[in-house]
Scaffold this motif. Sequence first.
Motif, PDB file in Angstrom:
ATOM      1  N   PHE A  21       0.832  -1.202   0.000  1.00 57.80           N
ATOM      2  CA  PHE A  21       0.000   0.000   0.000  1.00 57.80           C
ATOM      3  C   PHE A  21       0.873   1.261   0.000  1.00 57.80           C
ATOM      4  O   PHE A  21       0.566   2.242  -0.677  1.00 57.80           O
ATOM      5  CB  PHE A  21      -0.934   0.013   1.211  1.00 57.80           C
ATOM      6  CG  PHE A  21      -2.155  -0.858   1.060  1.00 57.80           C
ATOM      7  CD1 PHE A  21      -2.315  -1.697  -0.034  1.00 57.80           C
ATOM      8  CD2 PHE A  21      -3.153  -0.848   2.016  1.00 57.80           C
ATOM      9  CE1 PHE A  21      -3.432  -2.504  -0.179  1.00 57.80           C
ATOM     10  CE2 PHE A  21      -4.278  -1.640   1.895  1.00 57.80           C
ATOM     11  CZ  PHE A  21      -4.422  -2.470   0.793  1.00 57.80           C
ATOM     12  N   TYR A  22       1.934   1.247   0.776  1.00 52.86           N
ATOM     13  CA  TYR A  22       2.857   2.384   0.810  1.00 52.86           C
ATOM     14  C   TYR A  22       3.461   2.610  -0.574  1.00 52.86           C
ATOM     15  O   TYR A  22       3.511   3.742  -1.064  1.00 52.86           O
ATOM     16  CB  TYR A  22       3.948   2.124   1.838  1.00 52.86           C
ATOM     17  CG  TYR A  22       5.104   3.110   1.817  1.00 52.86           C
ATOM     18  CD1 TYR A  22       4.973   4.380   2.360  1.00 52.86           C
ATOM     19  CD2 TYR A  22       6.329   2.752   1.244  1.00 52.86           C
ATOM     20  CE1 TYR A  22       6.031   5.279   2.348  1.00 52.86           C
ATOM     21  CE2 TYR A  22       7.394   3.643   1.233  1.00 52.86           C
ATOM     22  CZ  TYR A  22       7.240   4.907   1.777  1.00 52.86           C
ATOM     23  OH  TYR A  22       8.290   5.793   1.752  1.00 52.86           O
ATOM     24  N   VAL A  30      -9.038   2.994  -4.638  1.00 52.21           N
ATOM     25  CA  VAL A  30      -9.161   1.778  -3.841  1.00 52.21           C
ATOM     26  C   VAL A  30      -7.951   0.884  -4.099  1.00 52.21           C
ATOM     27  O   VAL A  30      -7.565   0.659  -5.243  1.00 52.21           O
ATOM     28  CB  VAL A  30     -10.455   1.003  -4.183  1.00 52.21           C
ATOM     29  CG1 VAL A  30     -10.515  -0.309  -3.423  1.00 52.21           C
ATOM     30  CG2 VAL A  30     -11.682   1.848  -3.860  1.00 52.21           C
ATOM     31  N   LEU A  31      -7.352   0.388  -3.017  1.00 52.12           N
ATOM     32  CA  LEU A  31      -6.213  -0.514  -3.111  1.00 52.12           C
ATOM     33  C   LEU A  31      -6.639  -1.910  -2.672  1.00 52.12           C
ATOM     34  O   LEU A  31      -7.256  -2.066  -1.614  1.00 52.12           O
ATOM     35  CB  LEU A  31      -5.073  -0.038  -2.208  1.00 52.12           C
ATOM     36  CG  LEU A  31      -4.559   1.387  -2.446  1.00 52.12           C
ATOM     37  CD1 LEU A  31      -3.509   1.743  -1.401  1.00 52.12           C
ATOM     38  CD2 LEU A  31      -3.993   1.531  -3.839  1.00 52.12           C
ATOM     39  N   GLY A  73      -7.882  -0.978   0.887  1.00 53.43           N
ATOM     40  CA  GLY A  73      -7.695   0.368   1.413  1.00 53.43           C
ATOM     41  C   GLY A  73      -8.292   1.444   0.528  1.00 53.43           C
ATOM     42  O   GLY A  73      -8.313   1.321  -0.704  1.00 53.43           O
ATOM     43  N   PHE A  74      -8.790   2.511   1.157  1.00 52.74           N
ATOM     44  CA  PHE A  74      -9.264   3.705   0.451  1.00 52.74           C
ATOM     45  C   PHE A  74      -8.168   4.766   0.502  1.00 52.74           C
ATOM     46  O   PHE A  74      -7.666   5.093   1.576  1.00 52.74           O
ATOM     47  CB  PHE A  74     -10.527   4.272   1.109  1.00 52.74           C
ATOM     48  CG  PHE A  74     -11.716   3.355   1.070  1.00 52.74           C
ATOM     49  CD1 PHE A  74     -12.490   3.240  -0.076  1.00 52.74           C
ATOM     50  CD2 PHE A  74     -12.062   2.607   2.182  1.00 52.74           C
ATOM     51  CE1 PHE A  74     -13.589   2.397  -0.119  1.00 52.74           C
ATOM     52  CE2 PHE A  74     -13.161   1.765   2.161  1.00 52.74           C
ATOM     53  CZ  PHE A  74     -13.926   1.660   1.006  1.00 52.74           C
ATOM     54  N   ILE A  75      -7.806   5.310  -0.635  1.00 50.76           N
ATOM     55  CA  ILE A  75      -6.829   6.396  -0.695  1.00 50.76           C
ATOM     56  C   ILE A  75      -7.497   7.704  -0.291  1.00 50.76           C
ATOM     57  O   ILE A  75      -8.554   8.063  -0.818  1.00 50.76           O
ATOM     58  CB  ILE A  75      -6.267   6.552  -2.118  1.00 50.76           C
ATOM     59  CG1 ILE A  75      -5.486   5.314  -2.532  1.00 50.76           C
ATOM     60  CG2 ILE A  75      -5.381   7.800  -2.223  1.00 50.76           C
ATOM     61  CD1 ILE A  75      -4.153   5.196  -1.861  1.00 50.76           C
ATOM     62  N   LEU A 132      -9.438  -1.691   5.445  1.00 49.25           N
ATOM     63  CA  LEU A 132     -10.360  -2.664   6.018  1.00 49.25           C
ATOM     64  C   LEU A 132      -9.674  -4.023   5.949  1.00 49.25           C
ATOM     65  O   LEU A 132      -9.202  -4.431   4.883  1.00 49.25           O
ATOM     66  CB  LEU A 132     -11.668  -2.715   5.227  1.00 49.25           C
ATOM     67  CG  LEU A 132     -12.366  -1.379   4.944  1.00 49.25           C
ATOM     68  CD1 LEU A 132     -13.658  -1.615   4.172  1.00 49.25           C
ATOM     69  CD2 LEU A 132     -12.629  -0.610   6.230  1.00 49.25           C
ATOM     70  N   SER A 133      -9.607  -4.720   7.080  1.00 52.12           N
ATOM     71  CA  SER A 133      -8.898  -6.001   7.130  1.00 52.12           C
ATOM     72  C   SER A 133      -9.808  -7.122   7.601  1.00 52.12           C
ATOM     73  O   SER A 133     -10.651  -6.920   8.487  1.00 52.12           O
ATOM     74  CB  SER A 133      -7.695  -5.917   8.082  1.00 52.12           C
ATOM     75  OG  SER A 133      -6.754  -4.985   7.632  1.00 52.12           O
ATOM     76  N   ARG A 134      -9.594  -8.280   7.009  1.00 55.07           N
ATOM     77  CA  ARG A 134     -10.218  -9.508   7.501  1.00 55.07           C
ATOM     78  C   ARG A 134      -9.172 -10.260   8.311  1.00 55.07           C
ATOM     79  O   ARG A 134      -8.041 -10.420   7.862  1.00 55.07           O
ATOM     80  CB  ARG A 134     -10.755 -10.347   6.355  1.00 55.07           C
ATOM     81  CG  ARG A 134     -12.044  -9.755   5.814  1.00 55.07           C
ATOM     82  CD  ARG A 134     -12.792 -10.685   4.909  1.00 55.07           C
ATOM     83  NE  ARG A 134     -14.117 -10.157   4.649  1.00 55.07           N
ATOM     84  CZ  ARG A 134     -14.919 -10.569   3.675  1.00 55.07           C
ATOM     85  NH1 ARG A 134     -14.515 -11.549   2.870  1.00 55.07           N
ATOM     86  NH2 ARG A 134     -16.110 -10.040   3.509  1.00 55.07           N
TER      87      ARG A 134
END
Length: 259
Positions: free
Chosen positions: A88-89, A101-102, A132-134, A146-148
Amino acid sequence: MAARSGGASAYIDAWNAGLAEAVENLGEPGFPETLERTLRQLVAFEMMNGFAYSPGGKAFDLHNERIIGDRVTIVDHYLDGAYILDPFYDAVRNAKFDGGVLVMRRLAPDRFTETEYFRRHYQATGIVDEIGFILKLPHVDAVLSLSRIGDVPGFSRRDIARLESAAPIVRALAERHWRARFDPPREEEEDAAATISHPLLSKRELEIVTLILKGHSTYSIAATLGLSPNTVKVHRRQAYAKLSISSQAELFHLFLSRR
């Protein structure tokens, strides 16, 4: 959860009601929890958290008040330097995202699940998938994830499609909220951004060990750097010899565990 059962109209009604509540809470301490609860009307997940990244490469805590599990690993070690291995980084730094959205499994290198970072950050904490939302904030870009977690499946195609469809309103609300509440420290007042460097290694060797740590295979490194696989192997052997190591775990320890 509503996202896993019930008709379409039921979850849409709950989603709309949640959005109304989120709008009412904009700028208030309760907004993140309201947004989290609202997003659960679309898809199931266990944790929402977020980090921000400055143009100079420094990471900051955006929203990590409701961490599930090992906060030291998920937040403290991440901010100490492990973030430089996060797909993500990389996506934020290199503007590799579509629609804000990632999706982790779309971004992760081909050997990501074999990395020491994956073992320590994902396996150790039970995170099985992440979206992830940017967020575009003053002076920084951020990712609200958001993680599961645990014995659950990853996000399905339908889950991803729902979040991608909701992204414009989610991002607009989150950006409005954190724009007024998040003020990152000035970079000159902070420690330097995490880097992977070593006086014994050449620029090319540093590029290669960095990609190894991020989860790229020999062939992926070759394609990324425009080299032959054999050349990559030669540089890797030379780098490991200079550092007196023989494994990626030792490489991770050398560059990140001591931060």
